[in-house]
Write an enzyme that holds these catalytic residues in place. Structure first.
Site, PDB file in Angstrom:
ATOM      1  N   ARG A 171       9.824 -11.842  -1.938  1.00 49.97           N
ATOM      2  CA  ARG A 171      11.203 -12.075  -1.458  1.00 49.97           C
ATOM      3  C   ARG A 171      12.117 -12.455  -2.618  1.00 49.97           C
ATOM      4  O   ARG A 171      13.306 -12.169  -2.626  1.00 49.97           O
ATOM      5  CB  ARG A 171      11.207 -13.164  -0.380  1.00 49.97           C
ATOM      6  CG  ARG A 171      12.587 -13.409   0.173  1.00 49.97           C
ATOM      7  CD  ARG A 171      12.683 -14.213   1.468  1.00 49.97           C
ATOM      8  NE  ARG A 171      11.535 -14.948   1.898  1.00 49.97           N
ATOM      9  CZ  ARG A 171      11.163 -16.150   1.410  1.00 49.97           C
ATOM     10  NH1 ARG A 171      11.855 -16.721   0.443  1.00 49.97           N
ATOM     11  NH2 ARG A 171      10.099 -16.751   1.880  1.00 49.97           N
TER      12      ARG A 171
ATOM     13  N   TYR B 228      36.236   1.284   6.558  1.00 54.85           N
ATOM     14  CA  TYR B 228      35.071   1.760   7.313  1.00 54.85           C
ATOM     15  C   TYR B 228      34.941   0.932   8.594  1.00 54.85           C
ATOM     16  O   TYR B 228      34.978  -0.299   8.528  1.00 54.85           O
ATOM     17  CB  TYR B 228      33.835   1.615   6.426  1.00 54.85           C
ATOM     18  CG  TYR B 228      32.523   1.826   7.131  1.00 54.85           C
ATOM     19  CD1 TYR B 228      32.206   3.058   7.697  1.00 54.85           C
ATOM     20  CD2 TYR B 228      31.602   0.794   7.237  1.00 54.85           C
ATOM     21  CE1 TYR B 228      30.999   3.241   8.347  1.00 54.85           C
ATOM     22  CE2 TYR B 228      30.390   0.974   7.877  1.00 54.85           C
ATOM     23  CZ  TYR B 228      30.108   2.205   8.432  1.00 54.85           C
ATOM     24  OH  TYR B 228      28.908   2.379   9.074  1.00 54.85           O
TER      25      TYR B 228
ATOM     26  N   ASP C 116      34.839  -1.672  -2.136  1.00 60.92           N
ATOM     27  CA  ASP C 116      33.754  -0.859  -1.595  1.00 60.92           C
ATOM     28  C   ASP C 116      33.823   0.497  -2.314  1.00 60.92           C
ATOM     29  O   ASP C 116      34.762   1.260  -2.123  1.00 60.92           O
ATOM     30  CB  ASP C 116      33.943  -0.700  -0.083  1.00 60.92           C
ATOM     31  CG  ASP C 116      32.768   0.025   0.578  1.00 60.92           C
ATOM     32  OD1 ASP C 116      32.173   0.906  -0.083  1.00 60.92           O
ATOM     33  OD2 ASP C 116      32.471  -0.271   1.745  1.00 60.92           O
TER      34      ASP C 116
ATOM     35  N   LYS D 107      24.302   6.188   1.217  1.00 59.49           N
ATOM     36  CA  LYS D 107      25.151   7.375   1.108  1.00 59.49           C
ATOM     37  C   LYS D 107      24.844   8.128  -0.198  1.00 59.49           C
ATOM     38  O   LYS D 107      23.772   8.654  -0.342  1.00 59.49           O
ATOM     39  CB  LYS D 107      26.622   6.960   1.219  1.00 59.49           C
ATOM     40  CG  LYS D 107      26.901   5.978   2.378  1.00 59.49           C
ATOM     41  CD  LYS D 107      26.629   6.561   3.751  1.00 59.49           C
ATOM     42  CE  LYS D 107      26.633   5.526   4.872  1.00 59.49           C
ATOM     43  NZ  LYS D 107      27.836   4.705   4.975  1.00 59.49           N
TER      44      LYS D 107
HETATM   45  C1  PLP Z   1      28.131   3.451   5.483  1.00 61.56           C
HETATM   46  C2  PLP Z   1      29.140   2.580   4.879  1.00 61.56           C
HETATM   47  C3  PLP Z   1      28.967   1.190   4.878  1.00 61.56           C
HETATM   48  C4  PLP Z   1      27.793   0.508   5.550  1.00 61.56           C
HETATM   49  O1  PLP Z   1      26.590   0.791   4.941  1.00 61.56           O
HETATM   50  P1  PLP Z   1      25.162   0.856   5.706  1.00 61.56           P
HETATM   51  O2  PLP Z   1      24.218   1.188   4.618  1.00 61.56           O
HETATM   52  O3  PLP Z   1      25.279   1.892   6.772  1.00 61.56           O
HETATM   53  O4  PLP Z   1      24.946  -0.513   6.282  1.00 61.56           O
HETATM   54  C5  PLP Z   1      29.945   0.421   4.253  1.00 61.56           C
HETATM   55  N1  PLP Z   1      31.026   0.985   3.677  1.00 61.56           N
HETATM   56  C6  PLP Z   1      31.220   2.313   3.671  1.00 61.56           C
HETATM   57  C7  PLP Z   1      32.433   2.870   3.021  1.00 61.56           C
HETATM   58  C8  PLP Z   1      30.286   3.155   4.275  1.00 61.56           C
HETATM   59  O5  PLP Z   1      30.485   4.487   4.280  1.00 61.56           O
END
Ligand code: PLP
Length: 376
Positions: free
Chosen positions: A50, A102, A174, A199
């Site tokens: 962890r 998002y 982000d 992504k």
């Molecule tokens: C998908 C996404 C998230 C969240 O991520 P997860 O891995 O699905 O928890 C946050 N910000 C953006 C811009 C995203 O496309």
């Protein structure tokens, strides 16, 4: 392109042949516990899974190198990474974020603010005077997303970061859509970058993951690392391995995907059945000039399109594609198409006739042909 050596970094950052047997591919260390020496110390740096594992150390160092920060903290999803940052928000403090962020992040912001008795202020970041008004009186966090999801709005990172700092806020960006291939938020003064590694970083729609990268504040990095341990939410060894492996081809993939997206956007912009295309690489996009300066590596590979004839026409188009798969998410090697309003549900601000496209690495002309037949 923007950063000479990016492919080199993607391949080599925190990656070297294994010293025990010379393996070129990084070994996967599944062990949850590590041996002490005779004196009871841990000279090799690892104690318990962890707290840290070799595969996590590798992917975290690699992400820090790609973004140009001092360190990164990897989590089991993008939203878990967001949560580590949101933990900085205290009672009565203010989070200023983008109304067009998002939708999963927006839901999270709302819940966290409610539970903590914090204030959440959502504004349109294209209008920087609205951002200034929202932070007036001070803010703890200014949360930027650029380009936004799904309308691909562009925020001026430098000016937004200045406004945030002027109000005493930590500035978060982000960078999931742009990736460090297209955009380096730290160059504009941003303090923390968050990623959904599920992504583009993962890139093959097979690893749920997230990360926070810290520009320069070592105390902040320690606090986030501590949260990762306390919450017990680190990224598991195999997922770290998948993510690090995928990053080797990040720049190759994303550059190809950006080229494909531009080709598809140009085709759609000239099609009679299309009302509007949202892609920052098109000169007609209101954020194009700004994107050209702050996204020197490319305009990204996400685009949205409003189909003439309303929701029915949009759904019909999505039902006819062969190469584009109808699915949510983005950033993988395969192209996806999604009717965004249906996944966001009631109360969404997304137009009913909007389809969001994630462009993969297929030949752009094949994608254009597929959309041409689907639009009829
Ligand atoms: C998908 C996404 C998230 C969240 O991520 P997860 O891995 O699905 O928890 C946050 N910000 C953006 C811009 C995203 O496309």
């Amino acid at each position: 392109m923007q950063r000479s050596g990016l492919n080199t970094l993607c391949v080599h950052a925190a990656h070297a042949p294994d010293t025990a047997v010379g393996a070129i591919a990084e070994p996967i260390y599944l062990s949850t516990t590590f041996e002490r020496d005779a004196a009871g110390a841990y000279p090799r740096g690892y104690r318990y899974g962890r707290e840290g594992t070799p595969n996590r150390a590798a992917v975290e160092s690699c992400l820090a190198a790609l973004e140009g920060g001092i360190g990164a903290v990897a989590f089991a999803s993008g939203l878990a990474a967001n949560m580590a940052v949101l933990d900085l928000l205290g009672k009565g403090e203010r989070l200023v974020a983008q109304r067009e962020a998002y939708y999963g992040s927006l839901k999270q912001f709302g819940e966290v603010a409610r539970h903590r008795g914090a204030q959440l202020q959502l504004v349109d970041f294209r209008d920087l005077s609205a951002v200034e008004a929202a932070v007036a009186g001070g803010a703890r966090l200014l949360w930027i997303e650029t380009p936004t999801n799904p309308l691909l709005n562009i925020t001026d990172l430098k000016r937004a970061a200045e406004i945030g700092h002027g109000a005493g806020a930590l500035v978060v960006c982000d960078n999931t859509f742009a990736t460090p291939v297209c955009q380096h938020p730290f160059r504009f003064g941003v303090d923390l970058v968050v990623h959904s590694g599920s992504k583009y970083l993962g890139g093959h729609s097979d690893v749920l993951s997230g990360a926070v990268v810290v520009r320069e504040d070592a105390t902040l990095l320690e606090r986030l690392q501590s949260w990762q341990r306390m919450a017990g939410a680190p990224l598991a060894p195999f997922d770290c391995w998948l993510l690090r492996r995928s990053i080797a081809t990040l720049a190759l993939r994303v550059r190809a995907q950006c080229q494909g997206a531009l080709r598809v956007a140009e085709f759609l912009a000239g099609h009679a059945a299309v009302e509007r295309v949202f892609y920052p690489g098109l000169p007609a996009h209101p954020g194009h000039a700004l994107a050209a300066t702050q996204m020197p590596g490319g305009f990204g590979a996400m685009l949205s399109v409003c189909i003439a004839g309303g929701a029915d026409a949009a759904l019909r188009t999505a039902s006819r594609t062969h190469l584009f798969t109808r699915a949510t998410s983005l950033g993988g090697v395969e192209s996806l198409i999604e009717h965004r309003a249906s996944i966001e549900g009631p109360g969404t601000r997304t137009p009913e006739n909007l389809l969001r496209l994630s462009i993969g690495i297929e030949e752009p002309e094949d994608l254009v042909e597929d959309l041409a037949q689907a639009l009829g």
